[in-house]
Design a protein around this motif. Structure first.
Motif, mmCIF file in Angstrom:
data_model
loop_
_atom_site.group_PDB
_atom_site.id
_atom_site.type_symbol
_atom_site.label_atom_id
_atom_site.label_comp_id
_atom_site.label_asym_id
_atom_site.label_seq_id
_atom_site.Cartn_x
_atom_site.Cartn_y
_atom_site.Cartn_z
ATOM 1 N N LEU A 151 0.830 -1.200 0.000
ATOM 2 C CA LEU A 151 0.000 0.000 0.000
ATOM 3 C C LEU A 151 0.870 1.257 0.000
ATOM 4 C CD1 LEU A 151 -2.770 1.352 0.178
ATOM 5 C CD2 LEU A 151 -2.725 1.006 2.653
ATOM 6 N N LEU A 190 -4.743 7.363 -3.044
ATOM 7 C CA LEU A 190 -4.766 5.992 -3.543
ATOM 8 C C LEU A 190 -5.852 5.896 -4.606
ATOM 9 C CD1 LEU A 190 -3.590 3.086 -3.053
ATOM 10 C CD2 LEU A 190 -5.600 2.688 -1.600
ATOM 11 N N ASP A 236 -7.463 0.725 -6.675
ATOM 12 C CA ASP A 236 -6.699 0.106 -5.592
ATOM 13 C C ASP A 236 -7.542 -0.011 -4.326
ATOM 14 O OD1 ASP A 236 -4.493 -0.193 -7.181
ATOM 15 O OD2 ASP A 236 -3.493 1.631 -6.502
ATOM 16 N N ARG A 287 1.953 2.230 -3.362
ATOM 17 C CA ARG A 287 0.908 2.703 -4.262
ATOM 18 C C ARG A 287 0.445 4.122 -3.948
ATOM 19 N NH1 ARG A 287 0.224 1.188 -8.862
ATOM 20 N NH2 ARG A 287 -2.029 1.526 -8.839
ATOM 21 N N LEU A 288 0.751 4.581 -2.745
ATOM 22 C CA LEU A 288 0.320 5.921 -2.349
ATOM 23 C C LEU A 288 1.181 6.992 -3.001
ATOM 24 C CD1 LEU A 288 -0.244 5.282 1.473
ATOM 25 C CD2 LEU A 288 -2.034 5.888 -0.169
ATOM 26 N N ARG A 313 -10.192 8.785 -6.428
ATOM 27 C CA ARG A 313 -9.111 8.330 -5.551
ATOM 28 C C ARG A 313 -9.469 8.609 -4.099
ATOM 29 N NH1 ARG A 313 -4.327 12.773 -6.960
ATOM 30 N NH2 ARG A 313 -5.567 14.652 -6.566
#
Length: 613
Positions: free
Chosen positions: A27, A106, A110, A30-31, A51
């Protein structure tokens, strides 16, 4: 950016700390992070749904279109956007940096993957709707929901098919065949005179053996119900559902713009409001009504899944209750014969306000013409009321625990006696009178002679307007329902049976707003019954500021929406729906917004308490 790494922040976050180490590491990769200066827009409208935002440092404000002040302030750790804010269409929402703020983002895809891979996340995040594929799913399970904001004129497919009132019936039949329509408008000097449908041709011409050379006005529905071209299509849907009609003329000012039919609304699902109302009116037995009414919880689940507003959901669910009530009255009169005197069957409480959910008991009464005589007419109406109340109970609208129903002798009275009731309740507002006032000041005629209620309401509002002593008692009674805020501003929870860490959304949040709106209406002498409408007219009449009215409407919509989704989830799981929502079901943002909604109610209760001290 914050001094701590994203991995450290994830490990301390209330939601993300539930993830295992490997998931937190993925995670973190992906941020993406960005810094916003004070006053800078973070996201707005559709961009919010693309998002998830996570406040790392600083503060951001959530604003609603038309508001000059923030609806909520989001602190470090709070979430917004995809999966967290808002539930439903993000249009009209804006997130703005209140001070220099660091935000981590995010992508929505996701978020959806995170919720699917880790079920615990679904306790705090709402998985964003998937895109692509067939795109339908449960969100689109009631196609009428796409009509909530769509104007009626956008559904008109062609110019009006019209004839003069003195045209022949045969000419109308041929026109409808050639134009491939199921109805024709009758225009006189370019103004709407009436409507003729294929059903009229079948029932009023063929079945009656009428000469087809007769003029159309012989079989027309004169002065039909209409909708304005600028109205939301939902209003047309509601009109059809409540009156069991399938064709509605559309007006643009005084000009006839066209005809809207049920087929134009393109709804074939068995749990749509229009379909259910139509099915109700086809039933000839109580068992048939029971089977149709059993679909109402599914209707509410569909509405919740499609994220319809709580206001429109209340109207649509109540429309089915109205239809069931009307059909039961028709069945009762078919069995008992015509009513010996004029009457109005009147709904009270949430049905009167058009604010029902799938879990509702019944509140109703009968108002008779003053020619009513108990000795001559009493038995007929006792049997009629018993038939309808028992039928409603069988259909899932359970008996009122306080017996505030038409089958109770006290609530079957002529107009003059009802006037005496209201006069006594306003002049001698003792506790029981105040309780009855809260039920019977919210009234709406469902069937029969509506003028009987209209005249009575006018008398009542003249008596309550600016009656400060009576209103002071009403305020005192309303203050018995307080938002569950602790001394330090937190949310106080209750334990209800097996439910822990819960709040009673109905009695702690929704009822106080309903009470406030009722007092505003009585103080101003306003005829509106629906709570949203009462707040609007109260702002126009000066009983409350426009800003406060908007705040209360937003608070009501938020809490009622939580209640509807909570009950929909319970019925989906085969549980009996209730009003107790565990705070663990809410995201961080929803907890914050719920606390702010309670704060709005508490503040305006205090204002009324001071005004009528």
């Amino acid at each position: 950016m914050p001094n701590q790494s994203l991995s450290e922040l994830l490990g301390r976050h209330r939601v993300f700390s539930l993830l295992d180490a490997a998931s937190k590491a993925r995670l973190a990769r992906r941020l993406t992070c960005r810094t916003f200066e004070a006053g800078e827009r973070v996201a707005a409208g559709a961009a919010l749904g693309r998002r998830l935002g996570w406040v790392l440092r600083g503060q951001v404000a959530l604003l609603r279109e038309g508001h000059d002040v923030a609806i909520a302030t989001l602190e470090p750790g709070e979430l917004f956007g995809a999966g967290a804010l808002p539930r439903g269409d993000p249009d009209g929402w804006t997130v703005m940096a209140r001070e220099r703020a660091d935000i981590a983002f995010l992508p929505a895809a996701d978020v959806a993957h995170l919720c699917a891979e880790h079920p615990a996340m679904a306790l705090f995040l709402s998985p964003p709707p998937a895109t692509g594929g067939d795109g339908a799913g449960e969100r689109a399970s009631d196609a009428h929901l796409g009509l909530m904001a769509q104007p009626v004129r956008s559904l008109l497919k062609r110019a009006p098919v019209a004839l003069a009132p003195d045209a022949s019936i045969l000419q109308a039949a041929r026109t409808m065949r050639d134009e491939r329509v199921s109805s024709v408008l009758l225009l006189q000097q370019d103004r709407l005179f009436g409507v003729v449908t294929d059903r009229d041709l079948r029932n009023r011409v063929l079945a009656a053996g009428l000469d087809p050379q007769q003029p159309l006005h012989r079989i027309a529905t004169v002065a039909p119900l209409t909708v304005d071209a600028a109205q939301p299509a939902f209003e047309a849907l509601l009109l059809m559902a409540r009156h069991n009609i399938h064709h509605v003329p559309v007006l643009d000012g005084q000009r006839v713009a066209g005809m809207l039919s049920a087929s134009d609304l393109a709804e074939q699902h068995s749990t749509s409001a229009v379909y259910l109302a139509g099915e109700v009116h086809k039933q000839t037995s109580l068992q048939g009504l029971v089977e149709v009414a059993a679909r109402v919880p599914q209707l509410q689940r569909n509405l919740a899944a499609a994220q319809a507003s709580a206001c429109s959901t209340g109207h649509m669910v109540t429309a089915i209750t109205d239809a069931v009530t009307t059909r039961l009255l028709q069945m009762a009169q078919a069995q008992l014969g015509p009513a010996p005197v004029d009457y109005a069957w009147v709904a009270a409480g949430s049905q009167a306000r058009s604010e029902q959910t799938a879990r509702s008991d019944q509140d109703n009464c009968l108002v008779f013409d003053d020619r009513y005589d108990e000795a001559r007419h009493g038995r007929y109406f006792r049997e009629l009321a018993g038939f309808v109340n028992d039928g409603l109970h069988a259909c899932g609208y359970v008996y009122c625990p306080g017996e505030m129903m038409a089958r109770t002798d006290a609530w079957r009275q002529p107009q003059r006696r009802w006037a005496e009731y209201f006069q006594r309740w306003t002049e001698e507002p003792e506790p029981k009178a105040l309780m009855l006032t809260c039920v019977f000041f919210d009234l709406r005629a469902i069937h029969g002679r509506a003028e009987l209620l209209g005249a009575l309401r006018a008398q009542v509002l003249r008596r309550t307007r600016d009656n400060r002593i009576f209103l002071a008692y009403m305020v005192g009674n309303a203050l018995k329902h307080r938002p569950p805020l602790s001394l330090f501003g937190g949310i106080s929870t209750v334990r209800a049976g097996k439910v822990r860490d819960a709040v009673d959304l109905k009695h702690s949040g929704i009822v106080p707003i309903v009470d406030l709106a009722r007092i505003y209406a009585l103080a101003g002498g306003h005829e509106a019954v629906n709570t949203y409408a009462r707040l609007e007219v109260a702002a126009q009449g000066g009983e409350i500021s426009a800003q406060s009215a908007r705040d209360l409407r937003d608070a009501l919509e938020f809490m009622a929406g939580l209640r509807i989704r909570h009950q929909a989830q319970q019925t989906r799981l085969g549980q009996a729906p209730d009003n107790f929502l565990s705070l663990s079901e809410l995201s961080n943002f929803e907890r914050s917004q719920l606390k702010d909604a309670f704060g709005v109610v508490q503040t305006l209760q205090s204002v009324l308490a001071q005004r009528y001290r």
